[in-house]
Design an enzyme around this catalytic site. Structure first.
Site, mmCIF file in Angstrom:
data_model
loop_
_atom_site.group_PDB
_atom_site.id
_atom_site.type_symbol
_atom_site.label_atom_id
_atom_site.label_comp_id
_atom_site.label_asym_id
_atom_site.label_seq_id
_atom_site.Cartn_x
_atom_site.Cartn_y
_atom_site.Cartn_z
ATOM 1 N N CYS A 131 0.833 -1.201 0.000
ATOM 2 C CA CYS A 131 0.000 0.000 0.000
ATOM 3 C C CYS A 131 0.868 1.252 0.000
ATOM 4 O O CYS A 131 1.380 1.660 1.050
ATOM 5 C CB CYS A 131 -0.930 -0.023 1.218
ATOM 6 S SG CYS A 131 -1.935 1.472 1.333
ATOM 7 N N CYS A 134 -0.446 4.121 2.185
ATOM 8 C CA CYS A 134 -0.275 3.927 3.643
ATOM 9 C C CYS A 134 1.190 4.091 4.041
ATOM 10 O O CYS A 134 1.481 4.652 5.092
ATOM 11 C CB CYS A 134 -0.708 2.530 4.077
ATOM 12 S SG CYS A 134 -2.117 1.856 3.234
ATOM 13 N N ASP A 135 2.117 3.570 3.245
ATOM 14 C CA ASP A 135 3.506 3.429 3.702
ATOM 15 C C ASP A 135 4.502 4.318 2.972
ATOM 16 O O ASP A 135 5.673 4.372 3.362
ATOM 17 C CB ASP A 135 3.955 1.963 3.541
ATOM 18 C CG ASP A 135 3.085 1.014 4.351
ATOM 19 O OD1 ASP A 135 2.568 1.448 5.397
ATOM 20 O OD2 ASP A 135 2.914 -0.145 3.937
#
Ligand code: NAP
Length: 303
Positions: A131, A134-135
Site C-alpha cells: 500500500c 499507507c507506507d
C-alpha cells in the site's frame, strides 16, 4: 435480527447498503480494515463518473457518509463465520459477537497478490509494502521501486515520485494494463524510471530491503537495483473462504453468481471484486452493489 448484513465496506458493499437502506431495510455493514476498500488506497481516481479527479480516500469517505446518511449501520469487526439456520435466517459470528440477518451480501473484495519472492513476507514493514498510500511516507527521499503493470502500480508510482528520491517501475511485459493517460503522466516525471520487461528475482538486505536482483525477462540478464522499498502492486486475489461452502467458485477462486448476484444458497448475494466477471473496476463494483442490494430486498419481501 437485522434485515441485511453486508460483509465488506468497499464500493460494492456500501452501494448495496445505500440501496437497501433507502428501500427501508435495516442494514449492518461489517468492515474489518478500512472503509472504502481498495479504492481508499488509490492515490487519485480519475475514471469514476462525475469526478474527473478525486483522491481514493475522499471518494471512499463519501461512499461511507452516503451509506450512513441512508441509515446503514457500520460495524468495525471481522466476520469469522456465516451459517444458514433451519428457519432460513443467517447467523454471522464476528469478533464482537453474533448478528442474525434475513439476507447477507458478501462483498469481501480481494487481498493483495504476493510476488512470491523469498523473504517477501519476512520483510513486510521493512521495505516491502502492498500500500503506497499507507507506507509511502516512510520512504521519503529514499529510492523506491514498484512492481506491476496495472492501474495500481502506475498510480502508486506517480504518488511515490512526489515523496521518494527516485522511483523505478518494474513490469514483466512491455505492454501495460494501466490506462494510457496515467502512464503518460508517469513517464513525464523526472525521477521515474520504467524497467520492462523485467522481473524481480530476489529481495536482498540484512534487516530491511537494500537491493533487488532483477532479471531481464527475454534474455535473463541480471541487474541489481538499490532501493529501500519495494511496493508490490500485482493485483488482488479473491478472498472467499467464508462462503466457499455456500457458493460455487471458479478455478481462480472467484464466486460464480447469477445476473442478480445470487448464489446457490438462497438469501446470499455476492458483489464486487470477489465475483467472477470480466472487468473489475470501481464502476463495476458499485454496479454489483446496486444489483445485490435490490435483489436482497426483493428476497426479503418474498420470504
Ligand atoms: P491488475 O490490473 O490485475 O494488474 C496487475 C499487474 O500485475 C499486471 O500488470 C500483471 O502483469 C502484474 N502481475 C500479476 N502477477 C504478477 C507476477 N507474479 N509477477 C509479476 N507481475 C505480475 O491489478 P491492479 O493494478 O491492482 O488493478 C486491479 C483493478 O482495480 C483493475 O481493474 C484496475 O483498473 C482497478 N484500479 C483502478 C484504479 C483507478 O481507477 N484509479 C486504481 C487502481 C486499480 P501482466 O499485465 O503481465 O498480467
Amino acid at each position: 435480527m437485522t434485515d441485511i448484513l453486508i460483509i465488506g465496506g468497499g464500493p460494492a458493499g456500501l452501494t448495496a447498503a445505500i440501496y437497501a437502506a433507502r428501500a427501508g431495510k435495516s442494514v449492518i455493514v461489517c468492515e474489518r480494515e478500512c472503509l472504502g476498500g481498495q479504492i481508499a488506497q488509490a492515490h487519485r481516481v480519475r475514471n469514476y463518473p462525475g469526478f474527473s479527479d478525486i483522491s481514493g480516500i475522499e471518494l471512499g469517505d463519501a461512499f461511507c457518509a452516503h451509506a450512513m446518511d441512508a441509515g446503514a449501520q457500520i460495524e468495525f469487526t471481522s466476520v469469522q463465520s456465516l451459517k444458514k439456520e433451519a428457519d432460513g435466517t443467517f447467523t454471522v459470528l464476528t469478533d464482537d459477537g453474533t448478528i442474525e440477518a434475513l439476507a447477507v451480501i458478501f462483498a469481501g473484495g480481494a487481498k493483495p497478490r504476493l510476488l512470491g519472492a523469498d523473504r517477501e513476507t519476512e520483510l513486510v514493514g521493512k521495505g516491502i509494502s502492498y500500500c503506497a498510500l499507507c507506507d509511502g511516507e516512510f520512504y521519503r527521499d529514499k529510492n523506491a521501486a514498484v512492481v506491476g503493470g496495472g492501474n495500481t502500480a502506475v498510480s502508486d508510482a506517480v504518488f511515490l515520485a512526489d515523496i521518494c528520491r527516485s522511483v523505478t517501475l518494474i513490469h514483466r511485459r512491455n505492454d501495460f494494463r494501466a490506462e494510457k493517460a496515467d502512464l503518460e503522466i508517469l513517464k513525464k516525471m523526472p525521477n521515474v524510471s520504467i524497467l520492462t520487461p523485467y522481473t524481480v528475482q530476489d529481495i536482498c538486505g540484512k534487516d530491511c530491503v537494500e537491493e533487488l536482483k532483477l532479471s531481464e525477462a527475454q534474455t535473463g540478464k541480471a541487474e541489481i537495483l538499490q532501493v529501500s522499498a519495494l511496493f508490490v502492486a500485482l493485483g488482488r486475489v479473491a478472498d472467499c473462504a467464508l462462503i466457499k461452502d455456500m457458493a460455487e467458485l471458479d478455478e481462480s477462486g472467484y464466486v460464480l453468481t447469477g445476473a442478480d448476484c445470487s448464489v446457490k444458497m438462497p438469501g446470499l448475494y455476492v458483489a464486487g471484486d470477489c465475483r467472477a466477471k470480466g472487468i473489475r473496476q470501481l464502476t463495476t463494483a458499485t454496479s454489483d452493489g446496486t444489483v445485490a442490494g435490490i435483489a436482497a430486498c426483493n428476497y426479503i419481501d418474498h420470504i
